[in-house]
Enzyme design. Structure first.
Site, PDB file in Angstrom:
ATOM      1  N   VAL A  35      -6.109 -15.956  -6.162  1.00  0.00           N
ATOM      2  CA  VAL A  35      -6.393 -14.756  -5.269  1.00  0.00           C
ATOM      3  C   VAL A  35      -7.847 -14.729  -4.694  1.00  0.00           C
ATOM      4  CG1 VAL A  35      -6.214 -12.214  -4.912  1.00  0.00           C
ATOM      5  CG2 VAL A  35      -4.665 -13.387  -6.479  1.00  0.00           C
ATOM      6  N   HIS A  55      -3.868   5.728   3.563  1.00  0.00           N
ATOM      7  CA  HIS A  55      -4.400   4.538   3.223  1.00  0.00           C
ATOM      8  C   HIS A  55      -4.001   3.288   3.686  1.00  0.00           C
ATOM      9  CE1 HIS A  55      -6.306   1.456   0.356  1.00  0.00           C
ATOM     10  NE2 HIS A  55      -7.254   2.196   0.633  1.00  0.00           N
ATOM     11  N   ASP A 111       0.961  -1.247   0.015  1.00  0.00           N
ATOM     12  CA  ASP A 111      -0.098  -0.020  -0.023  1.00  0.00           C
ATOM     13  C   ASP A 111       0.972   1.419  -0.093  1.00  0.00           C
ATOM     14  OD1 ASP A 111      -2.186   1.745   0.620  1.00  0.00           O
ATOM     15  OD2 ASP A 111      -3.313  -0.115   1.031  1.00  0.00           O
ATOM     16  N   SER A 134     -11.453  -1.822  -0.322  1.00  0.00           N
ATOM     17  CA  SER A 134     -10.091  -1.809   0.430  1.00  0.00           C
ATOM     18  C   SER A 134     -10.370  -2.308   1.877  1.00  0.00           C
ATOM     19  CB  SER A 134      -9.434  -0.364   0.529  1.00  0.00           C
ATOM     20  OG  SER A 134      -8.947   0.074  -0.686  1.00  0.00           O
TER      21      SER A 134
END
Length: 381
Positions: A190, A85, A50, A241
């Site tokens: 994933v 973030h 990130d 997110s």
């Protein structure tokens, strides 16, 4: 006094009476307190790819390892965050909840910060490098609260394959534009996480599609933030997110309770224990369903031969050739350029973080606002 005026005066006062932890509605919605009686994430390293993580935030003290940086963050150890973030995602995963502050899903886990960009464009190849580095430096779970609306690159697919072979659980956000699932969430193996709202319904802005695997809360998620970004040290956000970080935290709980359980079986248990939100089985909006921490921690399932999100192996031929683990059906790997000018955005779209009014007197916001305020600009990338 008119009713609306009275509510406008009362709401900030009511919010100020709540601690940050009490404002984290997703903790009760997912029965996280019961789950933390089973495990707290101890011994598990979660990589957060990130904007970096503020290791000095009180709620993350002692939880953040020295990491690294790639792209524009090359040369750093990932433990600073001028964007906010990355710190928010790390706190959702592993914040300690000290003195009424933010509590993460797996407060016993350690965060391995990998700063890939700060407020600017970065490439899929940088994310690929970050995934490989995480796999080589002890990460058992990798959180990817980011996304690309363009097609994936072979280098990213290879990095995902590499991490899977290294026994890593990869979790990624589907994106926030209400479109198709973004990369890397759309790569086989994933865990692609879409969002839900407070009512347990699909979050309206979540990207959806056949690649969606699980769903988790994505609306009004309260988390920590660097005081250099929000003076209170806390913020509220909407976006997949947050949903991705929640699932990454649950994966850390499972890996802590069952340290010998291979990643493929961790993925399987998260899928098999999810709570269906639509018709039985997998659907485009919520995948196999809402993440169920207690179900995942208490389930007893037989081992699987391979990650259930990977495509079935191809029949053997006289001269087998290596294949990519997964790729969009509309775009074979040999048609994808290895280095194209991709632009990334948090969770494939705009992740809105809003400065939060908090109950801790020492760190009140300079601009007190109701938690529901949405008038601050989104985090730019």
């Amino acid at each position: 006094m008119p009713l609306l005026s009275a509510l406008a005066v009362a709401l900030p006062l009511l919010l100020a009476a709540q601690s940050i932890e009490e404002q984290e509605w997703h903790l009760d919605a997912l029965d996280i307190y019961s789950a933390q009686e089973q495990a707290r994430g101890d011994g598990v390293i979660v990589a957060v790819i990130d904007s970096g993580v503020d290791a000095k935030h009180p709620d993350l003290a002692g939880r953040v390892l020295p990491g690294t940086g790639f792209g524009s963050s090359k040369g750093t150890d990932g433990t600073t965050d001028t964007d906010g973030h990355g710190t928010g995602m790390a706190a959702i995963i592993a914040a300690t909840g000290r003195d009424g502050g933010a509590l993460g899903i797996a407060p016993g886990a350690k965060i391995l910060p990998i700063a890939s960009a700060e407020k600017e464009q970065f490439t899929l190849d940088v994310v690929a490098e970050s995934i490989r580095w995480a796999a080589d430096h002890g990460a058992k779970v990798v959180n990817l609260s980011l996304g690309f609306s363009s097609s994936m690159t072979p280098s990213l697919v290879r990095a995902v394959n590499y991490a899977i072979e290294k026994d890593v659980v990869l979790v990624a956000a589907t994106g926030n534009e209400g479109k198709e699932v973004s990369a890397p969430a759309n790569i086989g193996g994933v865990i692609a996480v879409a969002g839900t709202n407070r009512e347990g319904k699909p979050w309206k802005s979540s990207n959806v599609g056949a690649d969606t695997v699980l769903a988790a809360p994505a609306e009004g998620i309260v988390t920590a933030a660097p005081t250099s970004v929000y003076s209170s040290g806390y913020a509220e956000m909407d976006g997949t997110s947050a949903a991705s970080a929640i699932v990454a935290g649950v994966a850390a709980l499972v890996r802590a309770k069952h340290p010998q359980l291979p990643a493929k079986d961790v993925v399987n248990v998260l899928i098999k224990t999810a709570k269906d939100l639509a018709e039985p089985g997998r659907d485009e909006a919520t995948g196999f369903g809402l993440i169920d921490p207690m179900g995942a921690l208490t389930a007893q399932l037989p081992p699987v031969e391979r990650n259930p999100l990977l495509p079935p192996p191809k029949p053997s031929t006289a001269q087998p050739t290596p294949t990519l683990a997964a790729q969009p059906s509309a775009q074979p790997a040999d048609e994808i350029s290895d280095r194209l000018p991709f632009i990334a955005a948090v969770a494939g779209g705009t992740a809105v973080m809003t400065a939060l009014l908090i109950a801790l007197p020492a760190i009140r916001s300079r601009r007190p606002e109701p938690v529901s305020a949405r008038d601050t600009p989104p985090i730019p990338w």
